[in-house]
Scaffold this motif. Structure first.
Motif, PDB file in Angstrom:
ATOM      1  N   LEU A  21     -11.513  33.865 -37.084  1.00  0.00           N
ATOM      2  CA  LEU A  21     -12.357  33.560 -38.233  1.00  0.00           C
ATOM      3  C   LEU A  21     -11.472  33.176 -39.414  1.00  0.00           C
ATOM      4  CD1 LEU A  21     -15.212  33.608 -39.530  1.00  0.00           C
ATOM      5  CD2 LEU A  21     -14.720  35.968 -40.207  1.00  0.00           C
ATOM      6  N   PRO A  22     -11.555  31.940 -39.893  1.00  0.00           N
ATOM      7  CA  PRO A  22     -10.756  31.559 -41.058  1.00  0.00           C
ATOM      8  C   PRO A  22     -11.281  32.275 -42.303  1.00  0.00           C
ATOM      9  CG  PRO A  22     -11.571  29.620 -39.866  1.00  0.00           C
ATOM     10  CD  PRO A  22     -12.325  30.794 -39.368  1.00  0.00           C
ATOM     11  N   HIS A  44     -20.430  35.261 -43.884  1.00  0.00           N
ATOM     12  CA  HIS A  44     -19.094  34.962 -43.355  1.00  0.00           C
ATOM     13  C   HIS A  44     -18.595  36.041 -42.403  1.00  0.00           C
ATOM     14  CE1 HIS A  44     -14.629  35.073 -43.533  1.00  0.00           C
ATOM     15  NE2 HIS A  44     -14.760  33.764 -43.404  1.00  0.00           N
ATOM     16  N   ASP A  45     -18.627  37.292 -42.852  1.00  0.00           N
ATOM     17  CA  ASP A  45     -17.971  38.368 -42.100  1.00  0.00           C
ATOM     18  C   ASP A  45     -18.770  38.812 -40.883  1.00  0.00           C
ATOM     19  OD1 ASP A  45     -16.245  38.155 -44.210  1.00  0.00           O
ATOM     20  OD2 ASP A  45     -16.521  40.196 -44.950  1.00  0.00           O
ATOM     21  N   THR A  46     -20.092  38.629 -40.905  1.00  0.00           N
ATOM     22  CA  THR A  46     -20.923  39.072 -39.781  1.00  0.00           C
ATOM     23  C   THR A  46     -21.412  37.892 -38.940  1.00  0.00           C
ATOM     24  OG1 THR A  46     -21.654  41.017 -41.019  1.00  0.00           O
ATOM     25  CG2 THR A  46     -22.985  40.360 -39.124  1.00  0.00           C
ATOM     26  N   HIS A  47     -22.126  36.963 -39.566  1.00  0.00           N
ATOM     27  CA  HIS A  47     -22.711  35.869 -38.789  1.00  0.00           C
ATOM     28  C   HIS A  47     -21.642  34.918 -38.243  1.00  0.00           C
ATOM     29  CE1 HIS A  47     -26.957  36.752 -39.474  1.00  0.00           C
ATOM     30  NE2 HIS A  47     -26.617  37.102 -40.694  1.00  0.00           N
ATOM     31  N   HIS A  48     -20.766  34.433 -39.111  1.00  0.00           N
ATOM     32  CA  HIS A  48     -19.733  33.518 -38.629  1.00  0.00           C
ATOM     33  C   HIS A  48     -18.823  34.219 -37.624  1.00  0.00           C
ATOM     34  CE1 HIS A  48     -16.582  30.209 -39.728  1.00  0.00           C
ATOM     35  NE2 HIS A  48     -16.774  30.318 -38.429  1.00  0.00           N
ATOM     36  N   GLY A  87     -21.721  26.560 -33.828  1.00  0.00           N
ATOM     37  CA  GLY A  87     -21.907  27.474 -34.945  1.00  0.00           C
ATOM     38  C   GLY A  87     -20.622  27.751 -35.696  1.00  0.00           C
ATOM     39  N   HIS A  88     -19.553  27.943 -34.967  1.00  0.00           N
ATOM     40  CA  HIS A  88     -18.246  28.191 -35.579  1.00  0.00           C
ATOM     41  C   HIS A  88     -17.769  26.971 -36.356  1.00  0.00           C
ATOM     42  CE1 HIS A  88     -14.137  29.145 -36.285  1.00  0.00           C
ATOM     43  NE2 HIS A  88     -13.648  28.655 -35.156  1.00  0.00           N
ATOM     44  N   TYR A  89     -17.802  25.810 -35.742  1.00  0.00           N
ATOM     45  CA  TYR A  89     -17.253  24.614 -36.383  1.00  0.00           C
ATOM     46  C   TYR A  89     -18.061  24.221 -37.623  1.00  0.00           C
ATOM     47  CZ  TYR A  89     -15.180  24.320 -31.706  1.00  0.00           C
ATOM     48  OH  TYR A  89     -14.547  24.606 -30.527  1.00  0.00           O
ATOM     49  N   LEU A  90     -19.390  24.302 -37.528  1.00  0.00           N
ATOM     50  CA  LEU A  90     -20.217  23.921 -38.677  1.00  0.00           C
ATOM     51  C   LEU A  90     -20.071  24.903 -39.823  1.00  0.00           C
ATOM     52  CD1 LEU A  90     -23.483  22.649 -36.936  1.00  0.00           C
ATOM     53  CD2 LEU A  90     -21.725  21.274 -38.079  1.00  0.00           C
ATOM     54  N   TRP A  95     -18.263  26.283 -45.414  1.00  0.00           N
ATOM     55  CA  TRP A  95     -17.520  27.014 -46.464  1.00  0.00           C
ATOM     56  C   TRP A  95     -16.667  26.056 -47.285  1.00  0.00           C
ATOM     57  CZ3 TRP A  95     -20.488  30.734 -46.159  1.00  0.00           C
ATOM     58  CH2 TRP A  95     -20.719  31.478 -45.010  1.00  0.00           C
ATOM     59  N   ARG A  96     -16.056  25.092 -46.633  1.00  0.00           N
ATOM     60  CA  ARG A  96     -15.164  24.169 -47.346  1.00  0.00           C
ATOM     61  C   ARG A  96     -15.935  23.121 -48.148  1.00  0.00           C
ATOM     62  NH1 ARG A  96     -12.518  21.011 -44.200  1.00  0.00           N
ATOM     63  NH2 ARG A  96     -13.538  21.508 -42.215  1.00  0.00           N
TER      64      ARG A  96
END
Length: 217
Positions: A21-22, A44-48, A87-90, A95-96
């Motif tokens: 997780l970035p 960020h911390d849970t879903h991603h 899900g991860h890539y999107l 965030w960016r």
């Protein structure tokens, strides 16, 4: 005469790399009052993190099955790679695409391309907001279509239903309820308005430049 290899003992497989997780590119409270600190922490911390874990778990299943020359469970794992990988890539792009110094409107080559492909920035934004209002959990995406060589808006359900093969997302907006419900309740439109107060057009322009350099350069 050539003899096929005996696969009964399985195959040696390369070492499997794990996705991580970035970190967010800003503090959890950096987007307030537009995006609440608590939402960013949970999101960020849970879903991603859940999508990263799901992707790694699916890759481990496929790696183990390949080593054992066994495909039981492989089809489900492949679907999990698609769901969790998207899900991860999107999310990483999402965030960016936001910044405490964001907002405003795009400039330069990106602005010119938006106007060329959609008629005007206002026309593009109205269509993007329509994608974000699609009555399903998912994403509103601005993508570059390398076949037609043009920008397109896409409403994508979940993470990959409605995606366009080969298209490169350059702007992603997460409109799953966990993105906004704690702060905005069922008023998704106000959340979309808040997103445009923090959208980082520099990131979007860089993504646009990278993909057009590859496909049109």
């Amino acid at each position: 005469m050539w003899t096929p290899p005996d696969l009964s003992a399985g195959l040696p497989m390369p070492e499997l790399s794990q996705e991580e997780l970035p970190p967010l590119p800003y503090d959890y409270d950096a987007l307030e009052p537009h995006i609440d600190q608590q939402i960013l922490e949970w999101h960020h911390d849970t879903h991603h993190q859940g999508y990263v874990n799901g992707l790694n778990g699916a890759e481990e299943t496929l790696q183990a099955n390949r080593a054992a020359s066994d495909v039981d469970g492989s089809a489900a794992a492949m679907r999990s790679v698609s769901h969790n990988g998207c899900g991860h890539y999107l999310h990483h792009l999402f965030w960016r695409c936001m910044s405490p110094d964001g907002g405003g409107e795009p400039e330069g080559a990106l602005r010119e391309r938006i106007e060329a492909d959609f008629g005007s920035y206002e026309g593009w934004k109205a269509e993007f907001e329509a994608a974000a209002g699609w009555p399903a959990s998912g994403w509103a995406l601005l993508v570059y279509d390398p076949v037609a060589k043009q920008l397109r808006n896409l409403p994508v359900e979940k993470h990959n239903d409605g995606a366009l093969w080969g298209a490169h997302p350059i702007l992603s907006l997460d409109v799953w309820e966990h993105s906004y419900y704690y702060q905005y309740g069922p008023d998704r439109g106000s959340f979309v308005d808040a997103f445009f107060e923090v959208v980082d057009w520099d990131t979007v322009a860089a993504e646009f430049q990278n993909t057009t350099d590859h496909h049109e350069g």
